[in-house]
Design a protein around this motif. Structure first.
Motif, PDB file in Angstrom:
ATOM      1  N   LYS A 190       0.824  -1.218   0.000  1.00 30.39           N
ATOM      2  CA  LYS A 190       0.000   0.000   0.000  1.00 30.39           C
ATOM      3  C   LYS A 190       0.855   1.264   0.000  1.00 30.39           C
ATOM      4  O   LYS A 190       0.313   2.376   0.024  1.00 30.39           O
ATOM      5  N   GLU A 192       3.186   4.412  -0.998  1.00 26.76           N
ATOM      6  CA  GLU A 192       3.023   5.356  -2.097  1.00 26.76           C
ATOM      7  C   GLU A 192       3.962   4.989  -3.247  1.00 26.76           C
ATOM      8  O   GLU A 192       5.134   4.687  -3.041  1.00 26.76           O
ATOM      9  N   SER A 195       2.020   0.214  -7.479  1.00 31.88           N
ATOM     10  CA  SER A 195       0.723  -0.120  -8.060  1.00 31.88           C
ATOM     11  C   SER A 195       0.728  -1.584  -8.479  1.00 31.88           C
ATOM     12  O   SER A 195       1.718  -2.105  -9.001  1.00 31.88           O
ATOM     13  N   ASN A 197      -1.039  -4.470 -10.579  1.00 29.93           N
ATOM     14  CA  ASN A 197      -1.920  -4.820 -11.685  1.00 29.93           C
ATOM     15  C   ASN A 197      -2.216  -6.315 -11.594  1.00 29.93           C
ATOM     16  O   ASN A 197      -1.429  -7.155 -12.013  1.00 29.93           O
TER      17      ASN A 197
END
Lengths: 378, 391
Positions: A190, A192, A195, A197
């Motif tokens: 989580k 920053e 990401s 997918n």
């Protein structure tokens, strides 16, 4: 010399097999993989309560002090039931990376929560260009003040869709394919810049590509030593090979047993097709493939702990080559001997076929490991 | 679960290893390593050397002069024997007939024959197969008809290994034609010097004379040479087949073969570089080495069961099939590596490298490995029926 299981190991084996039989039948599994998340958190908690998630870890961190033999007992039974819960990614890959290379803090805070079922892990070592080469790492970790800044994309991460924390291989020095200069980092999924997918794999499990865009972590996120992550990664993957070989063995054995039962009942030309010699010999060949693979599974589990690193690597590669070939063989034969029904989604045989097909390429194909074995020499 | 030998077993291993190093004649080792056919004298003299150290009838119990070793000790001994480059012992008397006499023989038979086997005074051959009874052994037709105190034997046996060296033959014969074919078979001991026996050599595709066809024309055999009861022959033959499975795969000999192949691949040059640098050959060798590891661990499982006094598990049924496949595959690799030297036939070292002189002969000889002792196909029939329940 003794190849029998201890009393404790037999208890574990019976318990996992009983769980598969009573609580994880083919229908249950189909519902789980059709769900949004793709695995069952209730079942995962059950694994934790039964002690299976800590079976191979040291007692100091809440484990049960077992070895690869215990891991393989669990994995073989899971292979029989085609379990999709993230035991391989969380316990065998992520967990072992921390157990072998983690700091005390990482073990107390993260590994302990793996054992209690509260944290899911993934090991992100692959990249688009790296194929099976663990040392081909483009993802960079640049030191800025007391932080490391990670950039890059890790691909086809087992359990990546579910992981709370991801252990990432990144380059801290050296050329793209140098074994030296790779460092493993423990990254919060989580955080920053991370990401995920996520996508489905052929066996219904979920995996992911994980992108890192200026993800900043402290030096306390390093697992193992700076620049020396390759040896640790290779060791963890060798343990992964052993565990996955055991899982494949469980699937091969199930496919074989189901095929044997099928040819005894399926009638054509007025008799059971198992009365034909051409079918009988093929079943015998499957039986021999399963039993020989079982021998190889025992071999690798016993050799993983060897102090001789070359011996460990050769054992892992030999097992992957041998069981890989035989897994593919059993999967294909199971489908062929079932005839038309074998190619349907409806029957479990096709799902064993899918699972075993994926196994052949995981952690390196037969060709890759045959070369690795040959290169390791005497 | 562990693969370790005990301290005692390791000491035993050291002792055996040292003995072979000290006592294996260099010329015998050389012949065995390169696959040269051993003469009768070679074999007898080596058997006598083994016997003088108490290393011949290693599977026999103490009361018959054996060492009373455990299954693990026998396995270690065989592994060290192979690793030393020593030939495997003659099995007909020691491995085949000995245990049969101990289990089914009369006291007189035991006293008369067992010491002579142990002291290499007799050479036994096996009369099982016939021209019309190969895989279908139970259909054998050689007749034994009782006439007074003697059986009169008529018929023929084939593929009789070393019948031309042997002075005795243990034979399966038909004593009853009016019952289920298996129940009409008896096990009998025949003196090869008896009148009416003719031995015709069969030269095999390795160009050597190991095999024979034996003809029996009114050969008279004393009644007391029957082993067990009339009609018990099939039971005895099956008893033999289930005996001693821990070395049937030939793992130890294949390991040495592989080691020698690798050494040859390092020393022989092709296209200006050692053969081992040929990427395809490297991978072929690696693939065989990996199969051999799988076989070795399957063998360990059978050994561990036997040593613990348990019946060997189902995995033991694949040892012969897979073991002989590996033997053949390694001999094939040797021929491939030999290149043009594979053309050499009964040549000496003036013609080419020693390690290739007999490569083709060995490859040819080993085609028989998946045929003798129950062909691969028959083995699979048995596994399908007995283990898998397919019929």
């Amino acid at each position: 010399m003794d190849f029998s299981f201890s009393e404790e190991q037999t208890l574990i084996k019976n318990a996992v097999e009983k769980f598969i039989q009573n609580d994880y039948d083919f229908e249950t599994r189909n519902k789980i993989i059709a769900g949004d998340e793709g695995f069952d958190r209730g079942i995962w908690k059950q694994f934790a309560d039964l002690g299976w998630l800590g079976i191979s870890f040291p007692e100091e961190v809440g484990g049960f002090g077992g070895s690869a033999v215990e891991t393989n007992i669990v994995m073989e039974a899971f292979g029989g039931g085609m379990v999709v819960e993230p035991f391989l990614s969380t316990v065998v890959l992520g967990g072992n990376a921390l157990a072998f290379g983690g700091t005390d803090a990482q073990k107390q805070e993260v590994l302990a929560k793996v054992i209690s079922g509260d944290v899911l892990l993934a090991l992100a070592y692959g990249e688009a260009q790296s194929r099976y080469d663990l040392s081909d790492v483009k993802t960079s970790a640049e030191k800025k003040a007391d932080q490391y800044v990670l950039n890059g994309e890790k691909t086809v991460v087992f359990g990546g869709a579910w992981a709370d924390k991801v252990i990432v291989s990144a380059r801290t020095s050296g050329d793209q394919c140098s074994e030296q200069g790779i460092t493993l980092f423990l990254v919060d999924a989580k955080a920053e810049g991370v990401s995920v997918n996520a996508y489905k794999s052929m066996d219904g499990a979920r995996m992911a590509n994980v992108s890192l865009n200026n993800v900043s972590v402290g030096a306390d996120a390093i697992v193992g030593s700076l620049d020396e992550g390759f040896g640790l990664l290779e060791k963890v993957i060798d343990y992964g090979i052993s565990a996955l070989c055991a899982e494949a063995l469980g699937s091969m054995n199930a496919a074989y047993e189901k095929t044997l039962a099928y040819v005894k009942t399926r009638e054509q030309f007025g008799v059971a097709i198992g009365s034909f010699q051409v079918i009988q010999h093929r079943l015998v060949d499957m039986f021999m493939a399963v039993e020989s693979s079982r021998s190889m599974g025992m071999m690798v589990a016993l050799k993983l702990g060897s102090r001789d690193v070359v011996e460990r690597k050769k054992a892992a590669s030999a097992a992957k080559v041998y069981i890989g070939d035989n897994a593919r063989y059993c999967a294909q034969e199971a489908v062929q001997l079932h005839g038309g029904i074998g190619v349907t989604e409806e029957l479990d045989i096709g799902h064993y076929f899918r699972r075993l097909t994926l196994f052949c390429g995981a952690f390196g194909s037969t060709d890759y490991h045959l070369s690795r074995f040959a290169d390791l020499g005497e | 679960m562990n693969i370790d030998y005990t301290k005692e077993e390791l000491e035993f291993q050291q002792g055996v290893r040292a003995w072979f190093k000290e006592n294996l004649p260099a010329d015998l080792k050389r012949k065995n390593q390169i696959g040269e056919t051993l003469s009768k004298e070679d074999m007898v003299s080596w058997q006598k050397t083994l016997n003088s150290a108490g290393y011949l009838v290693v599977s026999w119990p103490k009361e018959h002069g054996g060492p009373d070793w455990t299954a693990t000790q026998r396995y270690i001994f065989d592994s060290e024997r192979a690793a030393a480059g020593a030939p495997i012992g003659l099995s007909m008397g020691i491995i085949m007939l000995g245990p049969v006499l101990m289990a089914f023989g009369t006291e007189e038979q035991k006293e008369r024959y067992l010491p002579r086997i142990k002291d290499c005074e007799d050479w036994w051959c096996q009369g099982y197969s016939e021209p019309g009874a190969g895989s279908d052994l139970a259909s054998l037709k050689t007749q034994a008809v009782l006439d007074g105190d003697e059986y009169v034997i008529n018929g023929t046996k084939i593929w009789t290994t070393y019948a031309h060296h042997a002075n005795h033959c243990f034979c399966l014969v038909r004593t009853d034609n009016d019952c289920k074919i298996q129940a009409g078979i008896s096990f009998i001991l025949i003196d090869m010097t008896a009148p009416g026996i003719e031995i015709r050599p069969i030269v095999s595709i390795d160009g050597e004379h190991h095999l024979n066809q034996v003809f029996f024309d009114n050969v008279r055999v004393p009644k007391e040479n029957l082993v067990g009861q009339e009609g018990q022959g099939w039971t005895i033959a099956k008893y033999l087949l289930t005996h001693e499975r821990t070395t049937i795969a030939g793992v130890a000999d294949s390991k040495l073969n592989l080691l020698n192949l690798k050494e040859t691949a390092r020393t022989q040059i092709a296209n200006g570089a050692p053969l081992i640098e040929d990427p395809q050959l490297r991978l072929k060798i690696a693939a065989e080495e990996i199969k051999l590891i799988a076989l070795e661990y399957t063998n360990f499982r059978t050994l561990a069961d036997t040593a613990a006094g348990r019946a060997p598990g189902p995995e033991s049924s694949l040892l012969k099939v897979k073991g002989t496949e590996t033997q053949q595959a390694l001999s094939e690799l040797a021929v491939e590596m030999a290149g043009y030297y594979a053309y050499l036939w009964k040549a000496d070292e003036t013609a080419g490298p020693a390690e290739f002189l007999h490569a083709t002969e060995k490859y040819n000889f080993l085609r028989a490995a998946t045929i003798y002792g129950g062909s691969t196909e028959v083995q699979k029939n048995v596994v399908a029926k007995m283990l898998l329940g397919l019929r």
